[in-house]
Enzyme design. Structure first.
Site, PDB file in Angstrom:
ATOM      1  N   ARG A  69       0.830  -1.208   0.000  1.00  0.00           N
ATOM      2  CA  ARG A  69       0.000   0.000   0.000  1.00  0.00           C
ATOM      3  C   ARG A  69       0.870   1.266   0.000  1.00  0.00           C
ATOM      4  O   ARG A  69       0.549   2.264  -0.649  1.00  0.00           O
ATOM      5  CB  ARG A  69      -0.872  -0.045   1.252  1.00  0.00           C
ATOM      6  CG  ARG A  69      -1.887   1.013   1.372  1.00  0.00           C
ATOM      7  CD  ARG A  69      -2.477   0.975   2.786  1.00  0.00           C
ATOM      8  NE  ARG A  69      -3.252   2.167   3.007  1.00  0.00           N
ATOM      9  CZ  ARG A  69      -4.494   2.310   2.632  1.00  0.00           C
ATOM     10  NH1 ARG A  69      -5.104   1.317   2.046  1.00  0.00           N
ATOM     11  NH2 ARG A  69      -5.137   3.434   2.843  1.00  0.00           N
TER      12      ARG A  69
ATOM     13  N   TYR B 170      -0.224 -13.165  -0.433  1.00  0.00           N
ATOM     14  CA  TYR B 170       0.442 -12.879  -1.720  1.00  0.00           C
ATOM     15  C   TYR B 170       1.716 -12.066  -1.509  1.00  0.00           C
ATOM     16  O   TYR B 170       1.922 -11.461  -0.453  1.00  0.00           O
ATOM     17  CB  TYR B 170      -0.499 -12.160  -2.691  1.00  0.00           C
ATOM     18  CG  TYR B 170      -1.192 -10.887  -2.200  1.00  0.00           C
ATOM     19  CD1 TYR B 170      -0.537  -9.650  -2.162  1.00  0.00           C
ATOM     20  CD2 TYR B 170      -2.531 -10.910  -1.809  1.00  0.00           C
ATOM     21  CE1 TYR B 170      -1.191  -8.500  -1.769  1.00  0.00           C
ATOM     22  CE2 TYR B 170      -3.192  -9.749  -1.406  1.00  0.00           C
ATOM     23  CZ  TYR B 170      -2.509  -8.551  -1.392  1.00  0.00           C
ATOM     24  OH  TYR B 170      -3.153  -7.401  -0.998  1.00  0.00           O
TER      25      TYR B 170
ATOM     26  N   ASP C  43     -13.597   5.856   0.527  1.00  0.00           N
ATOM     27  CA  ASP C  43     -14.190   5.259   1.730  1.00  0.00           C
ATOM     28  C   ASP C  43     -15.120   6.220   2.466  1.00  0.00           C
ATOM     29  O   ASP C  43     -16.016   5.791   3.184  1.00  0.00           O
ATOM     30  CB  ASP C  43     -13.089   4.815   2.709  1.00  0.00           C
ATOM     31  CG  ASP C  43     -12.535   3.443   2.364  1.00  0.00           C
ATOM     32  OD1 ASP C  43     -12.924   2.887   1.320  1.00  0.00           O
ATOM     33  OD2 ASP C  43     -11.710   2.928   3.138  1.00  0.00           O
TER      34      ASP C  43
HETATM   35  C1  LIG Z   1      -7.600  -5.084   5.752  1.00  0.00           C
HETATM   36  C2  LIG Z   1      -7.915  -4.288   4.504  1.00  0.00           C
HETATM   37  C3  LIG Z   1      -7.468  -4.747   3.253  1.00  0.00           C
HETATM   38  C4  LIG Z   1      -7.770  -4.015   2.074  1.00  0.00           C
HETATM   39  N1  LIG Z   1      -7.327  -4.490   0.873  1.00  0.00           N
HETATM   40  C5  LIG Z   1      -7.632  -3.806  -0.270  1.00  0.00           C
HETATM   41  C6  LIG Z   1      -7.180  -4.273  -1.546  1.00  0.00           C
HETATM   42  O1  LIG Z   1      -6.503  -5.307  -1.658  1.00  0.00           O
HETATM   43  N2  LIG Z   1      -7.505  -3.559  -2.663  1.00  0.00           N
HETATM   44  C7  LIG Z   1      -8.255  -2.399  -2.597  1.00  0.00           C
HETATM   45  O2  LIG Z   1      -8.541  -1.784  -3.649  1.00  0.00           O
HETATM   46  N3  LIG Z   1      -8.679  -1.920  -1.384  1.00  0.00           N
HETATM   47  C8  LIG Z   1      -8.388  -2.591  -0.242  1.00  0.00           C
HETATM   48  N4  LIG Z   1      -8.805  -2.119   0.974  1.00  0.00           N
HETATM   49  C9  LIG Z   1      -9.587  -0.865   1.009  1.00  0.00           C
HETATM   50  C10 LIG Z   1      -8.710   0.365   0.846  1.00  0.00           C
HETATM   51  O3  LIG Z   1      -7.655   0.350   1.763  1.00  0.00           O
HETATM   52  C11 LIG Z   1      -9.556   1.627   1.023  1.00  0.00           C
HETATM   53  O4  LIG Z   1     -10.764   1.488   0.324  1.00  0.00           O
HETATM   54  C12 LIG Z   1      -8.821   2.863   0.500  1.00  0.00           C
HETATM   55  O5  LIG Z   1      -7.688   3.131   1.277  1.00  0.00           O
HETATM   56  C13 LIG Z   1      -9.751   4.078   0.503  1.00  0.00           C
HETATM   57  O6  LIG Z   1      -9.041   5.245   0.159  1.00  0.00           O
HETATM   58  P1  LIG Z   1      -9.500   6.640   0.740  1.00  0.00           P
HETATM   59  O7  LIG Z   1      -8.611   7.658   0.131  1.00  0.00           O
HETATM   60  O8  LIG Z   1     -10.962   6.798   0.607  1.00  0.00           O
HETATM   61  O9  LIG Z   1      -9.223   6.530   2.300  1.00  0.00           O
HETATM   62  P2  LIG Z   1      -7.807   6.424   3.024  1.00  0.00           P
HETATM   63  O10 LIG Z   1      -6.790   5.865   2.111  1.00  0.00           O
HETATM   64  O11 LIG Z   1      -8.072   5.753   4.312  1.00  0.00           O
HETATM   65  O12 LIG Z   1      -7.398   7.943   3.291  1.00  0.00           O
HETATM   66  C14 LIG Z   1      -8.122   8.803   4.151  1.00  0.00           C
HETATM   67  C15 LIG Z   1      -7.165   9.913   4.577  1.00  0.00           C
HETATM   68  O13 LIG Z   1      -7.895  10.933   5.245  1.00  0.00           O
HETATM   69  C16 LIG Z   1      -7.163  11.362   6.379  1.00  0.00           C
HETATM   70  N5  LIG Z   1      -8.133  11.944   7.324  1.00  0.00           N
HETATM   71  C17 LIG Z   1      -9.117  11.295   8.003  1.00  0.00           C
HETATM   72  N6  LIG Z   1      -9.814  12.154   8.781  1.00  0.00           N
HETATM   73  C18 LIG Z   1      -9.236  13.375   8.600  1.00  0.00           C
HETATM   74  C19 LIG Z   1      -9.513  14.673   9.133  1.00  0.00           C
HETATM   75  N7  LIG Z   1     -10.504  14.874  10.028  1.00  0.00           N
HETATM   76  N8  LIG Z   1      -8.751  15.716   8.723  1.00  0.00           N
HETATM   77  C20 LIG Z   1      -7.743  15.517   7.808  1.00  0.00           C
HETATM   78  N9  LIG Z   1      -7.430  14.308   7.288  1.00  0.00           N
HETATM   79  C21 LIG Z   1      -8.179  13.258   7.664  1.00  0.00           C
HETATM   80  C22 LIG Z   1      -6.505  10.079   6.875  1.00  0.00           C
HETATM   81  O14 LIG Z   1      -5.402  10.346   7.734  1.00  0.00           O
HETATM   82  C23 LIG Z   1      -6.099   9.431   5.565  1.00  0.00           C
HETATM   83  O15 LIG Z   1      -4.824   9.854   5.117  1.00  0.00           O
HETATM   84  C24 LIG Z   1      -8.528  -2.815   2.158  1.00  0.00           C
HETATM   85  C25 LIG Z   1      -8.956  -2.351   3.419  1.00  0.00           C
HETATM   86  C26 LIG Z   1      -8.674  -3.084   4.565  1.00  0.00           C
HETATM   87  C27 LIG Z   1      -9.150  -2.573   5.895  1.00  0.00           C
END
Ligand SMILES: Cc1cc2nc3c(=O)[nH]c(=O)nc-3n(C[C@H](O)[C@H](O)[C@H](O)COP(=O)(O)OP(=O)(O)OC[C@H]3O[C@@H](n4cnc5c(N)ncnc54)[C@H](O)[C@@H]3O)c2cc1C
Length: 391
Positions: A110, A216, A297
């Site tokens: 990641r 993997y 997310d």
């Molecule tokens: C165990 C596990 C395995 C996974 N495996 C996969 C996989 O193989 N393939 C896949 O596609 N997905 C996978 N996922 C899902 C994937 O990790 C998430 O869907 C993805 O990271 C979502 O991206 P995002 O940018 O929405 O959120 P995130 O990457 O979580 O980023 C959110 C960001 O917002 C910041 N933030 C939060 N609140 C605040 C605030 N109040 N103020 C300022 N900043 C803030 C956080 O610090 C973070 O940097 C997996 C998830 C889990 C739990």
């Protein structure tokens, strides 16, 4: 949008989706500012699967060469019975998947994906140590307040603040996620610790009655291994959704003691493990409010069982930037984005909950064949047919 290069956009969250949408907007001459709560980026011990639909976004953003160079390309998606080891489905990935969908299936760290995305966003547009505590819409502006007392404003705000999104609360009101009673253990570790145990060249999922484990490589050199599990929480507390919470290796090994010896040897080699509570949420009724829109997310958090959460965040990023580029108003852009993305993201959210993806023979064309950089944007309610497949 007319004069869009002057549109001021704030993105909250510099995770996978936040960085991707920043890079995507820059392709359309918009220079957003990202506010991230972390003081520094950390290399979270997690692997991530990037299916061809995700890799097509890497290509569109200009990071494909870099991700392909560091990632592992599994030969197949191998599904085995946890006890007997019997193969229930061995779906070809490698060259076959690339020939069919025009992009490879990668498994990677990641942190390597995050680094690649960060490399195409200028440092000066990322403000670290900015934890959002309040968001208010005032006339044509949106005001943001951070935990350090500082403030910022913008004409549009993208909530890419992940699974515990504060911006989601602003858009749809406070949510009540349902704990599934299950948790995921996960870790990455040097392959040298396996001491000769062969994990093969597939992405392997071992299916038990009420639990599973996925194993993997996460590097092209096969020098780093990842596994992630799902199993019932044995106590009656609720484990948090957290990337940093440590887990107990003894409890993990006990929980998989009945699994095939090939799995137990991998668990025996792991030096440490993290745990993550698995929660469920229903698709949101709306994805935006006024000048604020959600992505990744924050918008459609899902269980990890289709390994597609990050892929959905990447697809959202491409479509949202294109919708802003192609629309006359912000309101129109947000509607176009939601109409294009919601049916697909909701389908993946629901499919992830079912936890049967690929267990037996499965046709993944609808998932892997999608190209977010070219999918027609839907301006009517005919969005149900928004999956776009071109072999
Ligand atoms: C165990 C596990 C395995 C996974 N495996 C996969 C996989 O193989 N393939 C896949 O596609 N997905 C996978 N996922 C899902 C994937 O990790 C998430 O869907 C993805 O990271 C979502 O991206 P995002 O940018 O929405 O959120 P995130 O990457 O979580 O980023 C959110 C960001 O917002 C910041 N933030 C939060 N609140 C605040 C605030 N109040 N103020 C300022 N900043 C803030 C956080 O610090 C973070 O940097 C997996 C998830 C889990 C739990």
């Amino acid at each position: 949008m007319r004069n869009q290069q002057k549109l001021s956009v704030a993105i909250v969250g510099a995770g996978i989706g936040g960085l991707a949408v920043a890079a995507a907007l820059r392709k359309h001459f918009i220079e957003p500012v990202i506010y991230e709560q972390a003081e520094a980026f950390a290399r979270v011990g997690a692997g991530i699967q990037q299916s061809p639909n995700a890799v097509k976004v890497h290509r569109w953003l200009g990071i494909e060469e870099r991700t392909r160079a560091v990632a592992f390309t599994p030969a197949t998606s191998l599904n085995r019975d946890a006890l007997s080891g019997k193969v229930t489905n061995d779906h070809p990935l490698g060259r076959e998947v690339e020939a069919r969908y025009g992009a490879p299936y990668l498994t990677m760290h990641r942190g390597d994906l995050h680094d690649a995305l960060a490399s195409i966003v200028p440092n000066e547009s990322i403000r670290l140590g900015k934890k959002l505590t309040q968001i208010r819409e005032r006339g044509a502006r949106v005001e943001l307040t951070f935990a350090d007392g500082s403030e910022a404003e913008a004409e549009a705000v993208i909530g890419a603040d992940g699974v515990h999104s504060l911006i989601r609360d602003h858009v749809t009101g406070p949510e009540q996620p349902r704990f599934t009673g299950r948790l995921a253990y996960r870790t990455t570790f040097p392959a040298a610790l396996l001491r000769g145990v062969d994990i093969g060249s597939s992405r392997t999922k071992w299916w038990g009655k009420d639990r599973h484990i996925v194993i993997y490589f996460v590097t092209a050199d096969r020098d780093e291994v990842y596994f992630t599990t799902s199993q019932p929480e044995k106590a009656d507390w609720m484990t948090k959704e957290s990337w940093s919470m440590k887990g107990d290796l003894g409890e993990l090994r006990d929980a998989f003691a009945m699994f095939h010896s090939a799995v137990q040897r991998v668990l025996a080699a792991a030096p440490e493990v993290h745990k993550w509570g698995i929660y469920e949420r229903d698709p949101l009724p709306v994805w935006s409010k006024g000048k604020v829109v959600l992505l990744g997310d924050a918008c459609h958090p899902m269980t990890p069982y289709m390994a597609s959460g990050a892929a959905m965040a990447l697809e959202d990023a491409a479509v949202l930037a294109r919708a802003i580029d192609e629309s006359d108003t912000l309101d129109g852009a947000f509607r176009l984005y939601e109409q294009t993305r919601k049916p697909r993201a909701s389908m993946v959210q629901t499919g992830s909950s079912a936890n049967n993806w690929m267990r037996n023979e499965t046709n993944p064309d609808w998932l892997y064949g999608y190209d977010a950089s070219r999918v027609p944007l839907r301006s009517s309610l005919a969005a149900e047919a928004s999956t776009y497949y071109e072999a």
